[in-house]
Enzyme design. Structure first.
Site, PDB file in Angstrom:
ATOM      1  N   ARG A 167       1.989  -9.854  -1.834  1.00 45.66           N
ATOM      2  CA  ARG A 167       2.235  -8.620  -2.600  1.00 45.66           C
ATOM      3  C   ARG A 167       3.194  -7.686  -1.889  1.00 45.66           C
ATOM      4  O   ARG A 167       3.670  -6.713  -2.452  1.00 45.66           O
ATOM      5  CB  ARG A 167       0.904  -7.907  -2.891  1.00 45.66           C
ATOM      6  CG  ARG A 167       0.185  -7.432  -1.656  1.00 45.66           C
ATOM      7  CD  ARG A 167      -1.249  -7.038  -1.963  1.00 45.66           C
ATOM      8  NE  ARG A 167      -1.399  -5.622  -2.218  1.00 45.66           N
ATOM      9  CZ  ARG A 167      -2.585  -5.007  -2.295  1.00 45.66           C
ATOM     10  NH1 ARG A 167      -3.703  -5.682  -2.163  1.00 45.66           N
ATOM     11  NH2 ARG A 167      -2.657  -3.724  -2.526  1.00 45.66           N
ATOM     12  N   ARG A 185     -15.265   2.442  -0.036  1.00 45.85           N
ATOM     13  CA  ARG A 185     -15.057   1.076   0.436  1.00 45.85           C
ATOM     14  C   ARG A 185     -15.045   1.076   1.960  1.00 45.85           C
ATOM     15  O   ARG A 185     -14.409   1.947   2.569  1.00 45.85           O
ATOM     16  CB  ARG A 185     -13.735   0.553  -0.121  1.00 45.85           C
ATOM     17  CG  ARG A 185     -13.490  -0.887   0.220  1.00 45.85           C
ATOM     18  CD  ARG A 185     -12.309  -1.425  -0.522  1.00 45.85           C
ATOM     19  NE  ARG A 185     -11.057  -0.841  -0.052  1.00 45.85           N
ATOM     20  CZ  ARG A 185      -9.865  -1.147  -0.574  1.00 45.85           C
ATOM     21  NH1 ARG A 185      -9.786  -1.985  -1.583  1.00 45.85           N
ATOM     22  NH2 ARG A 185      -8.776  -0.605  -0.098  1.00 45.85           N
ATOM     23  N   ARG A 216     -10.383   4.586  -0.679  1.00 45.11           N
ATOM     24  CA  ARG A 216      -9.827   3.686   0.343  1.00 45.11           C
ATOM     25  C   ARG A 216      -9.991   4.375   1.702  1.00 45.11           C
ATOM     26  O   ARG A 216      -9.119   5.120   2.124  1.00 45.11           O
ATOM     27  CB  ARG A 216      -8.353   3.402   0.069  1.00 45.11           C
ATOM     28  CG  ARG A 216      -8.083   2.506  -1.128  1.00 45.11           C
ATOM     29  CD  ARG A 216      -6.599   2.201  -1.233  1.00 45.11           C
ATOM     30  NE  ARG A 216      -6.298   1.129  -2.164  1.00 45.11           N
ATOM     31  CZ  ARG A 216      -5.893   1.296  -3.422  1.00 45.11           C
ATOM     32  NH1 ARG A 216      -5.754   2.508  -3.914  1.00 45.11           N
ATOM     33  NH2 ARG A 216      -5.628   0.250  -4.190  1.00 45.11           N
ATOM     34  N   CYS A 242     -10.580  -1.823 -10.356  1.00 45.84           N
ATOM     35  CA  CYS A 242      -9.943  -0.726  -9.618  1.00 45.84           C
ATOM     36  C   CYS A 242      -8.536  -1.086  -9.134  1.00 45.84           C
ATOM     37  O   CYS A 242      -7.895  -0.303  -8.456  1.00 45.84           O
ATOM     38  CB  CYS A 242     -10.803  -0.273  -8.443  1.00 45.84           C
ATOM     39  SG  CYS A 242     -10.988  -1.536  -7.180  1.00 45.84           S
ATOM     40  N   HIS A 257       0.807  -1.217   0.000  1.00 46.45           N
ATOM     41  CA  HIS A 257       0.000   0.000   0.000  1.00 46.45           C
ATOM     42  C   HIS A 257       0.839   1.266   0.000  1.00 46.45           C
ATOM     43  O   HIS A 257       0.402   2.298  -0.500  1.00 46.45           O
ATOM     44  CB  HIS A 257      -1.049  -0.061   1.106  1.00 46.45           C
ATOM     45  CG  HIS A 257      -2.153  -0.986   0.708  1.00 46.45           C
ATOM     46  ND1 HIS A 257      -2.106  -2.332   0.963  1.00 46.45           N
ATOM     47  CD2 HIS A 257      -3.283  -0.774  -0.012  1.00 46.45           C
ATOM     48  CE1 HIS A 257      -3.187  -2.905   0.443  1.00 46.45           C
ATOM     49  NE2 HIS A 257      -3.909  -1.982  -0.149  1.00 46.45           N
TER      50      HIS A 257
HETATM   51  C1  PEP Z   1      -7.056  -4.484  -4.984  1.00 42.67           C
HETATM   52  O1  PEP Z   1      -6.842  -5.394  -4.185  1.00 42.67           O
HETATM   53  O2  PEP Z   1      -6.870  -4.587  -6.204  1.00 42.67           O
HETATM   54  C2  PEP Z   1      -7.557  -3.189  -4.510  1.00 42.67           C
HETATM   55  C3  PEP Z   1      -7.956  -2.260  -5.343  1.00 42.67           C
HETATM   56  O3  PEP Z   1      -7.565  -2.966  -3.173  1.00 42.67           O
HETATM   57  P1  PEP Z   1      -6.260  -2.694  -2.286  1.00 42.67           P
HETATM   58  O4  PEP Z   1      -5.096  -2.502  -3.234  1.00 42.67           O
HETATM   59  O5  PEP Z   1      -6.529  -1.501  -1.465  1.00 42.67           O
HETATM   60  O6  PEP Z   1      -6.142  -3.941  -1.501  1.00 42.67           O
HETATM   61 MG    MG Z   2      -7.648  -5.329  -2.160  1.00 42.98          MG
END
Ligand code: PEP
Ligand code: MG
Length: 756
Positions: A639, A506, A470, A676, A363
């Site tokens: 990730r 969200r 977010r 998204c 993030h």
């Molecule tokens: C995703 O998981 O693709 C998303 C848009 O949410 P985040 O990156 O905030 O987990």
């Molecule tokens: Mg996500």
């Protein structure tokens, strides 16, 4: 065995000078393995040879001068095979290289193990013996285990050395780039500004000083501060601990006294070492002295010495950090970049972000992209305390960072920066146009947000609303949960920024790599744990307050849509609906007015959910594909982990297949769907998603104009053709190459500058 290994590796990280550290490791390894010789060679990539860096058993004169080619000798063989080589009679081996300078005639057996870091052989460690016998299984296992642990310690030490070398002007041109993971595209030229939450002795790189008086004053101030802290701590502890336990604080006080620590540190400062280096030297010396003692009680004091030293060091560094002014071209360097850290730096000063932790879809990287700031993540080997104030180039395309770069590199990057600027000016020409393909197909492009700053970026640019708000980002920048009224103010502002256009809010998606400082979640596998909707369903009081704030903000505005993160099962949606209905009902009762019921959608980001689109579509009004998490869960790749960053790829054919399946299912069940995740804002991803049938996208404000430009340059037939071409391709690299070629043919190669 584990303790011996740990002691040897600790030695490597503790010793300030690489050569000395390696010499200690060679000595300790020889002892631990009860052999006659241990040597360490490090790879010199430029000259393609292994240089003897340390030995206990060969001629000391050979250190630093004997070099063995990558294809030569038994040492070279270990590197080539990338596995241990164990021979009883080295002299008789066809690869034996006669090197008279090392004086190894007396040794017969040879065991070598490669030292590997990030798939690269960075060195070789060998042991030798006069017996004509191979080393036994346990010895091989020991050396291999040690070598695996030395890999990152060597890389770390080399990085420190590389930085030190750049201080000498004639060696500046040898400055090496450090490789991390590209986090946010763009190039930054600026001055490193390091924020260290916690500095340790192992990260201190030795520095000299000419200002003895100033260093002594600094040391004394840090000691004084530590004494005050200890006194406070001791008072607090006497109420909690038995008096003999809290007596430890008296011991600490005694240790801080001049004759034990103070005099010795001041002596080192007089010897020309900086304050932190002097402290490190003295603490290491004291620990080594105590380590030799027979008495176990005295040996136990090593922990106390380290603790007290750490406290003084923290105070020393903290003070330095606080009073520093921020440079105007600031490149933020931190162990872990947080939203609140970014909030404290004036936007106009922030040029780049460099984080030791995290990866391309952490993030922090997403925040950097939202702000349009180039970022490099996962620079695990960065010697943090030796970075501050250095001239820095950060390449957010390739993941390279240069500290104290030479003028040729600077010139090259200035040129690239200019080209970037030209590209930005070009795409600005489509700012107020609605998005459509060259043949007129309309598309919806919205923005991903969470920072108030995003609305600034988007001013004057046509966007179709907010595709992902977010909400956890404002939560992360506070010291406690925001009240309903505070949330109401935030949400009302967001809804007002896009009157008449949808704003998808969200519900709180914390957990994973988004912890709240005031709501700690300790888990072994945070991404598979208590995240998103799982947490808020367990804490309805948090969800209810948030939904109430959203619904209230929507009164008189009417452009709210609510999005549920991390949905895995139909039951979760049912539970959420019940809570939203409860909040809605309560509000209507309290306010005595009609509260509009907003459309409610679910994120498709957990693989199980995509196989339940049929059922889910009966409960929700829309879907939004979170390709970031979907990729992580489909590929089983964290990730946030730079070690597996090269495996995290949303262009993996398996991920593309899943995305295609989602588009088909949503069409079949007639539910609107948008994407998204980050790939929606990447030129390659956008073309592929359009080809799959998606027409609605949400991305960081920074990517919006580029996306419009890409879309207006292609026709639907062209993307369809592209989709058929990649169908047979088996690996992400081939897929990206083919789409990149298409973009280049259309004159948009500059949009996806390949890594250098
Ligand atoms: C995703 O998981 O693709 C998303 C848009 O949410 P985040 O990156 O905030 O987990
Ligand atoms: Mg996500």
């Amino acid at each position: 065995m584990i303790n011996t290994l740990k002691r040897i590796v600790d030695e490597m990280t503790r010793q300030p000078v690489l050569e000395k550290a390696l010499a200690r490791v060679a000595h300790l390894t020889k002892d631990a393995m009860k052999t006659e010789c241990c040597s360490i060679y490090l790879a010199d990539e430029e000259n393609k040879h292994y240089l003897l860096m340390a030995t206990d058993g060969l001629s000391p004169a050979a250190v630093g001068s004997v070099a063995i080619g990558f294809n030569e000798g038994l040492v070279g063989l270990v590197g080539q095979k990338e596995e241990p080589v164990n021979v009883a009679n080295a002299h008789a081996h066809p690869r034996f290289l006669v090197t008279p300078q090392v004086l190894e005639d007396g040794y017969n057996s040879f065991l070598g193990a490669p030292i590997i870091h990030q798939r690269q052989v960075v060195g070789v460690i060998s042991v030798q013996h006069s017996r004509h016998e191979v080393f036994d299984e346990n010895q091989v296992a020991f050396l291999v285990t040690l070598a695996t642990q030395l890999g990152s310690a060597v890389a770390h030490a080399e990085a420190r050395e590389a930085l030190n070398r750049t201080e000498s002007p004639e060696l500046k041109k040898r400055a090496r780039a450090m490789r991390g993971v590209a986090g946010s595209t763009g190039i930054a030229l600026g001055t490193a500004f390091a924020i260290q939450p916690h500095i340790t002795f192992s990260s201190i790189v030795p520095r000299r000083t000419r200002n003895v008086g100033r260093e002594i004053v600094r040391f004394k101030q840090a000691v004084k501060k530590t004494q005050i802290e200890l006194k406070e701590l001791s008072v607090k502890m006497t109420t909690i601990l038995p008096s003999d336990t809290s007596a430890i604080f008296d011991v600490y006080h005694h240790m801080l006294n001049d004759d034990l620590l103070g005099d010795r540190v001041q002596q080192q400062i007089h010897n020309g070492w900086s304050c932190a280096t002097s402290l490190k030297i003295v603490i290491e010396e004291l620990c080594a002295e105590l380590g030799q003692m027979e008495d176990s009680y005295i040996r136990e004091r090593i922990t106390d010495i380290r603790d007290i030293g750490q406290r003084v060091l923290t105070n020393l560094v903290k003070k330095e950090m606080q009073k520093r002014p921020m440079p105007d071209d600031l490149v933020l360097v931190a162990e872990e970049v947080t939203a609140s850290m970014l909030a404290e730096i004036p936007r106009e000063k922030l040029r780049g972000i460099c984080s030791m932790r995290g990866s391309n879809n952490s993030h922090a990287a997403i925040l950097a992209r939202a702000l349009g700031i180039p970022a490099v993540m996962g620079l695990e080997d960065l010697p943090m305390n030796n970075i501050d104030g250095r001239s820095t180039i950060l390449d957010g395309y390739s993941g390279l960072v240069y500290f104290n770069p030479d003028p040729v590199v600077i010139k090259e990057y200035r040129q690239l920066l200019m080209e970037e600027q030209e590209l930005e000016d070009l795409v600005k020409t489509v700012a107020d146009e609605a998005a459509r393909t060259k043949d007129g197909e309309p598309l919806s492009l919205s923005i991903n947000t969470g920072l108030a700053a995003d609305f600034e970026v988007v001013r004057g640019i046509h966007a179709d609303g907010v595709g992902l708000y977010r909400t956890e980002i404002p939560f992360m920048m506070r010291s406690c949960f925001p009240s309903e009224q505070e949330q109401y103010d935030l949400y009302a502002k967001a809804l007002d920024a896009y009157p008449g256009k949808s704003v998808l809010m969200r519900t709180l998606d914390v957990g994973g790599d988004k912890p709240l400082p005031y709501f700690p979640i300790e888990e072994d596998n945070p991404f598979l744990g208590w995240r998103g909707i799982r947490m808020t369903l367990d804490h309805p009081e948090i969800l209810l307050v948030q939904v109430r704030a959203m619904l209230r903000a929507n009164i008189g505005r009417g452009n709210l849509k609510i999005l549920l993160p991390m949905i895995t099962s139909v039951q979760e949606v049912a539970d959420c609906m019940r809570l939203i209905q409860q909040a809605h009902h309560e509000l209507e009762e309290e306010l005595k007015c009609d509260v509009p019921w907003p459309p409610i959608g679910a994120m498709l980001e957990v693989p199980a959910a995509i196989y339940q689109i049929g059922l889910l579509s009966q409960m929700v009004d829309f879907f939004s594909v979170g390709s970031n998490d979907l990729t992580q869960y489909l590929l089983a790749v964290d990730r946030n982990n730079p070690k597996v960053a090269s495996l995290y790829d949303c262009y993996h054919p398996g991920v593309l297949e899943a995305l295609g399946f989602i588009a088909q299912q949503c069409k079949r069940f007639k539910v609107p769907v948008s994407v998204c995740g980050e790939m929606a804002g990447e030129p390659i991803g956008l073309l592929l998603l359009v080809a799959m049938g998606y027409r609605s996208f949400s991305m960081s404000a920074q990517n919006l104009l580029k996306a419009k430009w890409v879309l207006k340059s292609v026709t639907l037939d062209e993307v369809e053709y592209l989709k058929n071409q990649i169908r047979e391709l088996a690996c992400p690299e081939q897929i990206k190459k083919m789409v990149t070629q298409k973009l280049e043919d259309l004159g948009m190669g500059g949009f996806i500058r390949a890594g250098k």
